[in-house]
Motif scaffolding. Structure first.
Motif, short mmCIF file in Angstrom:
data_model
loop_
_atom_site.label_atom_id
_atom_site.label_comp_id
_atom_site.label_asym_id
_atom_site.label_seq_id
_atom_site.Cartn_x
_atom_site.Cartn_y
_atom_site.Cartn_z
N PHE A 72 -24.10 3.93 51.15
CA PHE A 72 -25.43 4.42 51.44
C PHE A 72 -25.41 4.43 53.12
O PHE A 72 -25.27 3.44 53.80
CB PHE A 72 -26.56 3.25 51.17
CG PHE A 72 -27.78 3.33 51.44
CD1 PHE A 72 -28.67 3.95 52.52
CD2 PHE A 72 -28.69 3.53 50.47
CE1 PHE A 72 -29.81 4.28 52.73
CE2 PHE A 72 -29.93 3.99 50.14
CZ PHE A 72 -30.56 4.26 51.54
N ALA A 73 -25.33 5.60 53.53
CA ALA A 73 -25.34 6.05 54.90
C ALA A 73 -24.37 5.26 55.81
O ALA A 73 -24.39 4.79 56.82
CB ALA A 73 -27.04 5.66 55.49
N GLY A 133 -33.86 2.59 47.32
CA GLY A 133 -34.28 3.62 48.49
C GLY A 133 -33.81 4.96 47.91
O GLY A 133 -33.28 5.83 48.70
N THR A 144 -29.32 5.31 58.45
CA THR A 144 -30.19 5.16 57.14
C THR A 144 -31.44 6.50 57.39
O THR A 144 -31.85 6.59 58.15
CB THR A 144 -30.57 3.60 56.98
OG1 THR A 144 -31.09 3.43 58.20
CG2 THR A 144 -29.58 2.85 56.58
N PRO A 145 -31.77 6.54 56.05
CA PRO A 145 -32.97 7.49 55.99
C PRO A 145 -34.24 7.15 56.79
O PRO A 145 -34.50 6.08 56.79
CB PRO A 145 -33.06 7.64 54.28
CG PRO A 145 -32.06 6.77 53.71
CD PRO A 145 -31.41 6.15 54.51
N PHE A 176 -35.34 -4.50 50.78
CA PHE A 176 -34.03 -3.98 51.00
C PHE A 176 -34.29 -2.54 51.15
O PHE A 176 -34.97 -2.01 52.20
CB PHE A 176 -33.34 -4.26 49.64
CG PHE A 176 -32.87 -5.53 49.55
CD1 PHE A 176 -31.59 -6.11 49.84
CD2 PHE A 176 -33.81 -6.78 49.32
CE1 PHE A 176 -31.07 -7.44 49.61
CE2 PHE A 176 -33.40 -8.09 49.24
CZ PHE A 176 -31.78 -8.28 49.78
N TRP A 177 -33.52 -1.64 50.50
CA TRP A 177 -33.53 -0.22 50.75
C TRP A 177 -34.95 0.29 50.59
O TRP A 177 -35.11 1.56 50.82
CB TRP A 177 -32.49 0.50 49.69
CG TRP A 177 -31.35 -0.31 49.58
CD1 TRP A 177 -30.80 -1.05 48.63
CD2 TRP A 177 -30.17 -0.55 50.89
NE1 TRP A 177 -29.37 -1.66 48.99
CE2 TRP A 177 -29.08 -1.10 50.20
CE3 TRP A 177 -30.22 -0.02 52.02
CZ2 TRP A 177 -28.11 -1.69 50.82
CZ3 TRP A 177 -28.93 -0.40 52.69
CH2 TRP A 177 -28.16 -1.39 52.47
N MET A 187 -36.78 2.15 53.32
CA MET A 187 -36.30 3.41 53.96
C MET A 187 -37.70 4.61 53.60
O MET A 187 -37.94 5.43 54.32
CB MET A 187 -35.32 4.03 53.41
CG MET A 187 -33.87 3.02 53.36
SD MET A 187 -33.44 2.89 55.32
CE MET A 187 -33.63 0.92 55.24
#
Lengths: 158, 158, 158
Positions: free
Chosen positions: C82-83, B12, B68-69, B40-41, B44
């Motif tokens: 991560f965040a 991400g 999270t983003p 997973f990431w 985002m």
């Protein structure tokens, strides 16, 4: 016809560069054709430490040139603090086993005929010029990379 | 029959997403079929910033949604402190070279017919719902990804 | 003839190991042959937590043995911060969805006949001995990995 391995070297980390170059050297010893395409942080690996230039660069490009690793031995470890293992410790352990360091593997790859491609877009963004890189590096577009990669037997993104 | 590129987007991070989307756009311009599987990431990147929902989520899922983003431009750089280079500096340097930012490459990929797959298991674990993502995203299992990938000419894990 | 998937497991991170093992398990259920080659930090995943030995090791090797993760459940997350998402939170969210943890996926891969290769050079450098690893692990050179990988339908570097 020879089999082909294509590696996209995105990362600028010492251990990942080591893995990529060990594979490239081993593949050449097996008569497999190898292309390495250096993009983004991977370009740090193929800078010539002797040839940094600040001419014709913007302020950001000058800062970037000075603050980033200049050649293989300045690359950081991917896990700086992985359980407290530092790069010095890893190098020490490698020394005891006579595994040559990154620069030796890079020289090996250059001698063994690995094809070195550098990503034009990344180099433009980072303000890196062809004459600051190792002489084997050919500056190409993503299209040239993709043509080489999709016609290879094996591709890795490292 | 067209050649096929399959990218598993696990990361991400802004710079890795940029690399993946530049490859996807370039491949489409070369008439190569492209599938991107977001897990997973990587998910985002394909959240729709306008459509975050907190309905029917557990406490953890709500925290996760908020922390999270939310979409491409909020992704962090893979090397936040790589030699002091921050995301702002990279974006500034990209601007000077007229390289379009991540969101533009994502729009390009959507227009050019890249196939977008989202990993069902990852979305279930993260509490992400199909209606919170870009409309092109099709939610599929790892089996569907593997069938597409193993029948492609080239696969990358990014 | 069965299709073949080859994974080079370089990373020693929990989430990347999870992604790799979910793919390996899913591929085996589809009758795809799977080889996983563990190198560098990836070797942490296939250490047997019960069999750590300090015999015949140098001081660095002993430190390394003690300070690095001993088996799957000790691996760190790739994005510790991560965040603000920690491993505990991810595991909690996985539990709510009944997704089995890493150790279960590793057991599944061992039962389903995934071929486990360990990188000889990495093991020598790290001072890891075959008897400290899971019994299925066969110690091989980079050449053996490349022969397997280049003759597979799909290769991933994780």
């Amino acid at each position: 016809m020879a089999q082909k391995l294509n590696i996209l070297m995105f990362s600028g980390e010492y251990d990942k560069a080591l893995a990529a170059l060990i594979l490239a050297n081993t593949a050449r010893e097996m008569n497999i054709d190898v292309t390495m395409f250096f993009a983004f942080w991977g370009l740090m690996l193929v800078r010539d430490p002797e040839k940094m230039s600040l001419d014709d660069k913007t302020t950001y490009e000058k800062m970037f040139s000075m603050m980033t690793p200049k050649g293989p031995e300045e690359l950081p470890l991917s896990k700086m603090n992985f359980a407290g293992i530092g790069k010095a410790m890893l190098l020490e352990m490698m020394g005891e086993e006579n595994a040559p360091p990154l620069e030796a593997f890079l020289k090996g790859a250059r001698k063994k005929g690995v094809k070195f491609y550098g990503c034009k877009l990344s180099m433009d963004v980072m303000g890196l010029k062809a004459e600051e890189m190792i002489p084997e590096l050919e500056v190409v577009t993503a299209k040239t990379y993709l043509e080489d990669a999709i016609n290879s037997n094996m591709q890795l993104f490292i």
